[in-house]
Design a protein around this motif. Structure first.
Motif, PDB file in Angstrom:
ATOM      1  N   MET A  56     -15.083  18.118  11.831  1.00  0.00           N
ATOM      2  CA  MET A  56     -13.951  17.633  11.065  1.00  0.00           C
ATOM      3  C   MET A  56     -14.256  17.742   9.579  1.00  0.00           C
ATOM      4  O   MET A  56     -15.406  17.747   9.171  1.00  0.00           O
ATOM      5  CB  MET A  56     -13.645  16.188  11.438  1.00  0.00           C
ATOM      6  N   ALA A  57     -13.207  17.799   8.790  1.00  0.00           N
ATOM      7  CA  ALA A  57     -13.338  17.942   7.341  1.00  0.00           C
ATOM      8  C   ALA A  57     -13.332  16.577   6.666  1.00  0.00           C
ATOM      9  O   ALA A  57     -12.859  15.588   7.219  1.00  0.00           O
ATOM     10  CB  ALA A  57     -12.191  18.795   6.822  1.00  0.00           C
ATOM     11  N   LEU A  58     -13.841  16.546   5.462  1.00  0.00           N
ATOM     12  CA  LEU A  58     -13.912  15.320   4.675  1.00  0.00           C
ATOM     13  C   LEU A  58     -12.889  15.382   3.543  1.00  0.00           C
ATOM     14  O   LEU A  58     -12.768  16.393   2.862  1.00  0.00           O
ATOM     15  CB  LEU A  58     -15.316  15.141   4.098  1.00  0.00           C
ATOM     16  N   TYR A  59     -12.174  14.280   3.335  1.00  0.00           N
ATOM     17  CA  TYR A  59     -11.120  14.221   2.327  1.00  0.00           C
ATOM     18  C   TYR A  59     -11.192  12.919   1.555  1.00  0.00           C
ATOM     19  O   TYR A  59     -11.661  11.906   2.074  1.00  0.00           O
ATOM     20  CB  TYR A  59      -9.725  14.286   2.983  1.00  0.00           C
ATOM     21  N   GLU A  60     -10.687  12.947   0.314  1.00  0.00           N
ATOM     22  CA  GLU A  60     -10.418  11.745  -0.459  1.00  0.00           C
ATOM     23  C   GLU A  60      -8.924  11.730  -0.726  1.00  0.00           C
ATOM     24  O   GLU A  60      -8.352  12.736  -1.123  1.00  0.00           O
ATOM     25  CB  GLU A  60     -11.181  11.739  -1.787  1.00  0.00           C
ATOM     26  N   ASN A  61      -8.300  10.580  -0.499  1.00  0.00           N
ATOM     27  CA  ASN A  61      -6.868  10.430  -0.718  1.00  0.00           C
ATOM     28  C   ASN A  61      -6.633   9.216  -1.602  1.00  0.00           C
ATOM     29  O   ASN A  61      -7.225   8.168  -1.375  1.00  0.00           O
ATOM     30  CB  ASN A  61      -6.130  10.261   0.610  1.00  0.00           C
ATOM     31  N   VAL A  62      -5.782   9.385  -2.607  1.00  0.00           N
ATOM     32  CA  VAL A  62      -5.362   8.272  -3.451  1.00  0.00           C
ATOM     33  C   VAL A  62      -3.846   8.269  -3.445  1.00  0.00           C
ATOM     34  O   VAL A  62      -3.218   9.315  -3.631  1.00  0.00           O
ATOM     35  CB  VAL A  62      -5.872   8.416  -4.902  1.00  0.00           C
ATOM     36  N   PHE A  63      -3.264   7.102  -3.191  1.00  0.00           N
ATOM     37  CA  PHE A  63      -1.815   6.999  -3.333  1.00  0.00           C
ATOM     38  C   PHE A  63      -1.465   5.828  -4.223  1.00  0.00           C
ATOM     39  O   PHE A  63      -2.229   4.878  -4.373  1.00  0.00           O
ATOM     40  CB  PHE A  63      -1.099   6.925  -1.973  1.00  0.00           C
ATOM     41  N   ILE A  64      -0.302   5.937  -4.862  1.00  0.00           N
ATOM     42  CA  ILE A  64       0.184   4.912  -5.781  1.00  0.00           C
ATOM     43  C   ILE A  64       1.466   4.345  -5.199  1.00  0.00           C
ATOM     44  O   ILE A  64       2.403   5.083  -4.914  1.00  0.00           O
ATOM     45  CB  ILE A  64       0.458   5.490  -7.176  1.00  0.00           C
ATOM     46  N   ALA A  65       1.501   3.025  -5.024  1.00  0.00           N
ATOM     47  CA  ALA A  65       2.687   2.338  -4.514  1.00  0.00           C
ATOM     48  C   ALA A  65       3.437   1.697  -5.674  1.00  0.00           C
ATOM     49  O   ALA A  65       2.858   1.412  -6.726  1.00  0.00           O
ATOM     50  CB  ALA A  65       2.291   1.283  -3.488  1.00  0.00           C
ATOM     51  N   ARG A  66       4.718   1.460  -5.481  1.00  0.00           N
ATOM     52  CA  ARG A  66       5.572   0.876  -6.521  1.00  0.00           C
ATOM     53  C   ARG A  66       5.030  -0.469  -6.985  1.00  0.00           C
ATOM     54  O   ARG A  66       4.407  -1.203  -6.227  1.00  0.00           O
ATOM     55  CB  ARG A  66       6.995   0.658  -6.007  1.00  0.00           C
ATOM     56  N   GLN A  67       5.350  -0.803  -8.241  1.00  0.00           N
ATOM     57  CA  GLN A  67       4.861  -2.048  -8.835  1.00  0.00           C
ATOM     58  C   GLN A  67       5.592  -3.282  -8.337  1.00  0.00           C
ATOM     59  O   GLN A  67       5.046  -4.382  -8.387  1.00  0.00           O
ATOM     60  CB  GLN A  67       4.989  -1.975 -10.356  1.00  0.00           C
ATOM     61  N   ASP A  68       6.812  -3.136  -7.845  1.00  0.00           N
ATOM     62  CA  ASP A  68       7.609  -4.311  -7.491  1.00  0.00           C
ATOM     63  C   ASP A  68       7.474  -4.749  -6.038  1.00  0.00           C
ATOM     64  O   ASP A  68       8.189  -5.637  -5.598  1.00  0.00           O
ATOM     65  CB  ASP A  68       9.078  -4.085  -7.845  1.00  0.00           C
ATOM     66  N   ILE A  69       6.529  -4.168  -5.299  1.00  0.00           N
ATOM     67  CA  ILE A  69       6.285  -4.659  -3.943  1.00  0.00           C
ATOM     68  C   ILE A  69       5.105  -5.631  -3.984  1.00  0.00           C
ATOM     69  O   ILE A  69       4.303  -5.623  -4.912  1.00  0.00           O
ATOM     70  CB  ILE A  69       6.035  -3.512  -2.936  1.00  0.00           C
ATOM     71  N   ALA A  70       5.005  -6.456  -2.979  1.00  0.00           N
ATOM     72  CA  ALA A  70       3.940  -7.464  -2.924  1.00  0.00           C
ATOM     73  C   ALA A  70       2.621  -6.828  -2.489  1.00  0.00           C
ATOM     74  O   ALA A  70       2.597  -5.766  -1.867  1.00  0.00           O
ATOM     75  CB  ALA A  70       4.324  -8.565  -1.943  1.00  0.00           C
ATOM     76  N   ALA A  71       1.527  -7.503  -2.811  1.00  0.00           N
ATOM     77  CA  ALA A  71       0.202  -7.012  -2.423  1.00  0.00           C
ATOM     78  C   ALA A  71       0.073  -6.926  -0.900  1.00  0.00           C
ATOM     79  O   ALA A  71      -0.597  -6.033  -0.381  1.00  0.00           O
ATOM     80  CB  ALA A  71      -0.882  -7.906  -2.999  1.00  0.00           C
ATOM     81  N   ALA A  72       0.735  -7.835  -0.183  1.00  0.00           N
ATOM     82  CA  ALA A  72       0.707  -7.793   1.282  1.00  0.00           C
ATOM     83  C   ALA A  72       1.383  -6.525   1.802  1.00  0.00           C
ATOM     84  O   ALA A  72       0.940  -5.944   2.801  1.00  0.00           O
ATOM     85  CB  ALA A  72       1.392  -9.023   1.859  1.00  0.00           C
ATOM     86  N   GLN A  73       2.432  -6.088   1.119  1.00  0.00           N
ATOM     87  CA  GLN A  73       3.103  -4.852   1.526  1.00  0.00           C
ATOM     88  C   GLN A  73       2.225  -3.638   1.260  1.00  0.00           C
ATOM     89  O   GLN A  73       2.254  -2.672   2.030  1.00  0.00           O
ATOM     90  CB  GLN A  73       4.436  -4.703   0.793  1.00  0.00           C
ATOM     91  N   VAL A  74       1.443  -3.673   0.190  1.00  0.00           N
ATOM     92  CA  VAL A  74       0.513  -2.584  -0.102  1.00  0.00           C
ATOM     93  C   VAL A  74      -0.544  -2.513   0.997  1.00  0.00           C
ATOM     94  O   VAL A  74      -0.888  -1.423   1.475  1.00  0.00           O
ATOM     95  CB  VAL A  74      -0.139  -2.768  -1.489  1.00  0.00           C
ATOM     96  N   ASN A  75      -1.045  -3.676   1.430  1.00  0.00           N
ATOM     97  CA  ASN A  75      -2.018  -3.706   2.523  1.00  0.00           C
ATOM     98  C   ASN A  75      -1.406  -3.168   3.814  1.00  0.00           C
ATOM     99  O   ASN A  75      -2.068  -2.462   4.572  1.00  0.00           O
ATOM    100  CB  ASN A  75      -2.543  -5.118   2.739  1.00  0.00           C
ATOM    101  N   ALA A  76      -0.143  -3.490   4.069  1.00  0.00           N
ATOM    102  CA  ALA A  76       0.534  -2.982   5.261  1.00  0.00           C
ATOM    103  C   ALA A  76       0.688  -1.463   5.190  1.00  0.00           C
ATOM    104  O   ALA A  76       0.518  -0.772   6.206  1.00  0.00           O
ATOM    105  CB  ALA A  76       1.891  -3.647   5.416  1.00  0.00           C
ATOM    106  N   LEU A  77       0.989  -0.947   4.009  1.00  0.00           N
ATOM    107  CA  LEU A  77       1.084   0.513   3.836  1.00  0.00           C
ATOM    108  C   LEU A  77      -0.251   1.183   4.136  1.00  0.00           C
ATOM    109  O   LEU A  77      -0.303   2.182   4.866  1.00  0.00           O
ATOM    110  CB  LEU A  77       1.484   0.855   2.397  1.00  0.00           C
ATOM    111  N   SER A  78      -1.323   0.637   3.569  1.00  0.00           N
ATOM    112  CA  SER A  78      -2.628   1.255   3.785  1.00  0.00           C
ATOM    113  C   SER A  78      -3.043   1.175   5.251  1.00  0.00           C
ATOM    114  O   SER A  78      -3.623   2.122   5.789  1.00  0.00           O
ATOM    115  CB  SER A  78      -3.685   0.630   2.879  1.00  0.00           C
TER     116      SER A  78
END
Length: 126
Positions: free
Chosen positions: A1-23
């Motif tokens: 398998m290959a190795l990757y680094e991924n960075v994503f940016i979520a909107r500022q107006d969502i809650a930190a809990a929603q960011v955790n749910a996205l990840s």
């Protein structure tokens, strides 16, 4: 398998809990397609260099991924359709970074410096 680094940016107006749910959701997509996330870092709410989709700030999340290409394609496909994700970038790397990333360690140093009183023996010479 290959190795990757991924960075994503979520909107500022969502809650930190929603960011955790996205990840968590994107981590599950990788697992369902035969890969694994070896490291996940939440860099928190940071200012953007320029406005993106009317946002001046965003929540940054970084993944180190060991997965086949089909898992990355599926994760990026889902990110493309998600309204909470402003931008994402996935890069294939030769080896994954051990320990905290440069962004995480610089933020920790910044937080440690606030409110700390320097004594004479702890001061740095310039």
């Amino acid at each position: 398998m290959a190795l990757y680094e991924n960075v994503f940016i979520a909107r500022q107006d969502i809650a930190a809990a929603q960011v955790n749910a996205l990840s968590e959701r994107y981590e599950n997509v990788i697992k369902e397609n035969g890969g694994k996330v070896t490291k996940k870092e939440d860099w928190g709410l940071r200012a953007l260099a320029y406005r993106m989709n009317k946002n001046r700030k965003g929540y940054y999340v970084m993944f180190n991924i060991d997965a086949p290409a089909k898992a990355i394609v599926e994760m990026e496909r889902q990110m493309r359709f998600d309204e909470d994700v402003i931008r994402y970038l996935t890069v294939r790397v030769d080896e994954l970074e051990e320990g905290p990333s440069a962004m995480k360690s610089s933020k920790e140093k910044e937080l440690k410096g606030h409110g700390k009183r320097f004594d004479e023996d702890e001061s740095e010479e310039f």
